[in-house]
Design a protein around this motif. Structure first.
Motif, PDB file in Angstrom:
ATOM      1  N   ALA A   1     -81.914 -83.721  37.724  1.00 10.97           N
ATOM      2  CA  ALA A   1     -81.976 -82.714  36.663  1.00 10.97           C
ATOM      3  C   ALA A   1     -81.995 -81.315  37.270  1.00 10.97           C
ATOM      4  O   ALA A   1     -81.304 -80.405  36.786  1.00 10.97           O
ATOM      5  CB  ALA A   1     -83.204 -82.940  35.792  1.00 10.97           C
ATOM      6  N   ALA A   2     -82.743 -81.131  38.347  1.00  6.73           N
ATOM      7  CA  ALA A   2     -82.804 -79.823  39.015  1.00  6.73           C
ATOM      8  C   ALA A   2     -81.430 -79.414  39.547  1.00  6.73           C
ATOM      9  O   ALA A   2     -81.055 -78.241  39.486  1.00  6.73           O
ATOM     10  CB  ALA A   2     -83.823 -79.847  40.142  1.00  6.73           C
ATOM     11  N   GLU A   3     -80.668 -80.387  40.061  1.00 10.27           N
ATOM     12  CA  GLU A   3     -79.324 -80.069  40.562  1.00 10.27           C
ATOM     13  C   GLU A   3     -78.374 -79.736  39.419  1.00 10.27           C
ATOM     14  O   GLU A   3     -77.504 -78.874  39.567  1.00 10.27           O
ATOM     15  CB  GLU A   3     -78.791 -81.225  41.405  1.00 10.27           C
ATOM     16  N   HIS A   4     -78.525 -80.383  38.278  1.00  5.64           N
ATOM     17  CA  HIS A   4     -77.708 -80.016  37.121  1.00  5.64           C
ATOM     18  C   HIS A   4     -78.031 -78.604  36.658  1.00  5.64           C
ATOM     19  O   HIS A   4     -77.127 -77.831  36.312  1.00  5.64           O
ATOM     20  CB  HIS A   4     -77.921 -81.002  35.964  1.00  5.64           C
ATOM     21  N   ILE A   5     -79.310 -78.252  36.671  1.00  4.98           N
ATOM     22  CA  ILE A   5     -79.698 -76.886  36.313  1.00  4.98           C
ATOM     23  C   ILE A   5     -79.106 -75.902  37.310  1.00  4.98           C
ATOM     24  O   ILE A   5     -78.561 -74.858  36.924  1.00  4.98           O
ATOM     25  CB  ILE A   5     -81.240 -76.761  36.252  1.00  4.98           C
ATOM     26  N   GLU A   6     -79.172 -76.237  38.578  1.00  5.46           N
ATOM     27  CA  GLU A   6     -78.589 -75.372  39.607  1.00  5.46           C
ATOM     28  C   GLU A   6     -77.086 -75.219  39.397  1.00  5.46           C
ATOM     29  O   GLU A   6     -76.546 -74.111  39.493  1.00  5.46           O
ATOM     30  CB  GLU A   6     -78.878 -75.951  40.998  1.00  5.46           C
ATOM     31  N   LEU A   7     -76.406 -76.315  39.091  1.00  4.10           N
ATOM     32  CA  LEU A   7     -74.964 -76.282  38.848  1.00  4.10           C
ATOM     33  C   LEU A   7     -74.634 -75.357  37.673  1.00  4.10           C
ATOM     34  O   LEU A   7     -73.722 -74.522  37.763  1.00  4.10           O
ATOM     35  CB  LEU A   7     -74.454 -77.705  38.582  1.00  4.10           C
ATOM     36  N   LEU A   8     -75.379 -75.481  36.594  1.00  6.49           N
ATOM     37  CA  LEU A   8     -75.168 -74.612  35.437  1.00  6.49           C
ATOM     38  C   LEU A   8     -75.445 -73.149  35.774  1.00  6.49           C
ATOM     39  O   LEU A   8     -74.676 -72.254  35.393  1.00  6.49           O
ATOM     40  CB  LEU A   8     -76.063 -75.048  34.275  1.00  6.49           C
ATOM     41  N   ALA A   9     -76.546 -72.901  36.474  1.00 10.23           N
ATOM     42  CA  ALA A   9     -76.900 -71.529  36.852  1.00 10.23           C
ATOM     43  C   ALA A   9     -75.835 -70.918  37.763  1.00 10.23           C
ATOM     44  O   ALA A   9     -75.435 -69.764  37.579  1.00 10.23           O
ATOM     45  CB  ALA A   9     -78.266 -71.495  37.526  1.00 10.23           C
ATOM     46  N   LEU A  10     -75.369 -71.689  38.720  1.00  7.49           N
ATOM     47  CA  LEU A  10     -74.318 -71.199  39.617  1.00  7.49           C
ATOM     48  C   LEU A  10     -73.035 -70.899  38.857  1.00  7.49           C
ATOM     49  O   LEU A  10     -72.397 -69.862  39.078  1.00  7.49           O
ATOM     50  CB  LEU A  10     -74.036 -72.226  40.718  1.00  7.49           C
ATOM     51  N   ALA A  11     -72.646 -71.792  37.953  1.00 13.12           N
ATOM     52  CA  ALA A  11     -71.416 -71.586  37.185  1.00 13.12           C
ATOM     53  C   ALA A  11     -71.491 -70.289  36.386  1.00 13.12           C
ATOM     54  O   ALA A  11     -70.540 -69.495  36.362  1.00 13.12           O
ATOM     55  CB  ALA A  11     -71.172 -72.775  36.261  1.00 13.12           C
ATOM     56  N   GLU A  12     -72.609 -70.069  35.740  1.00  8.65           N
ATOM     57  CA  GLU A  12     -72.766 -68.855  34.940  1.00  8.65           C
ATOM     58  C   GLU A  12     -72.812 -67.611  35.818  1.00  8.65           C
ATOM     59  O   GLU A  12     -72.193 -66.588  35.501  1.00  8.65           O
ATOM     60  CB  GLU A  12     -74.023 -68.943  34.077  1.00  8.65           C
ATOM     61  N   CYS A  13     -73.498 -67.696  36.923  1.00  9.31           N
ATOM     62  CA  CYS A  13     -73.583 -66.565  37.840  1.00  9.31           C
ATOM     63  C   CYS A  13     -72.203 -66.212  38.410  1.00  9.31           C
ATOM     64  O   CYS A  13     -71.826 -65.041  38.445  1.00  9.31           O
ATOM     65  CB  CYS A  13     -74.559 -66.887  38.961  1.00  9.31           C
TER      66      CYS A  13
END
Length: 152
Positions: free
Chosen positions: A63-75
């Motif tokens: 779940a933490a990696e999915h959050i990181e993936l989403l955050a990176l994509a948006e950034c």
């Protein structure tokens, strides 16, 4: 982004690393995600062959990696879609109509977004004279927004 649990929004990811490293980390996570999903799909279909598809384990992202993936994509999206790119295009002679077409928007929205960016840049300059737009640059940007706006 060595500790994904700490990065819950795109703003958290923004200053952690240059966009090139963000892209690298995003690609790593996205490839792991695709590989895990592909293996799970092959297993579910009953056609998974370790000799053909590889025997190594491909765990799903946490779940933490999915959050990181989403955050990176948006950034990454916000970084490469920065309003300063519109400013530089206008200074190079690109028209509002061309910008609107390229970004799949309308001129009114593009002008409004640019004006908001210019407002923010001018406010920034008033707080720190080394940054943002001077009064003269801001006046020019505001005039640019108004140029041909009645035709748009």
């Amino acid at each position: 982004m060595t500790t994904p649990e700490q990065h819950t929004t795109w703003r958290d990811a923004r200053y952690d690393m240059p966009v090139s490293q963000q892209l690298e980390r995003y690609n790593t996570l996205a490839a792991r995600h695709a590989s895990a999903r592909a293996r799970a799909e092959l297993v579910a279909r009953g056609v998974y062959d370790p000799a053909r598809h590889g025997a190594e384990d491909r765990p799903a992202l946490t779940a933490a990696e999915h959050i990181e993936l989403l955050a990176l994509a948006e950034c990454i999206a916000r970084t490469v879609r920065h309003p300063a790119n519109v400013h530089h295009a206008l200074l190079a002679g690109v028209t509002w109509a061309e910008i609107a077409r390229v970004v799949d928007s309308d001129e009114r929205t593009v002008r409004r977004d640019y004006q908001r960016w210019a407002d923010d840049q001018h406010d920034l300059h008033r707080h720190d004279p080394r940054l943002g737009m001077t009064a003269e640059e801001y006046a020019a940007a505001t005039a640019r927004v108004a140029e041909g706006a009645a035709d748009a």
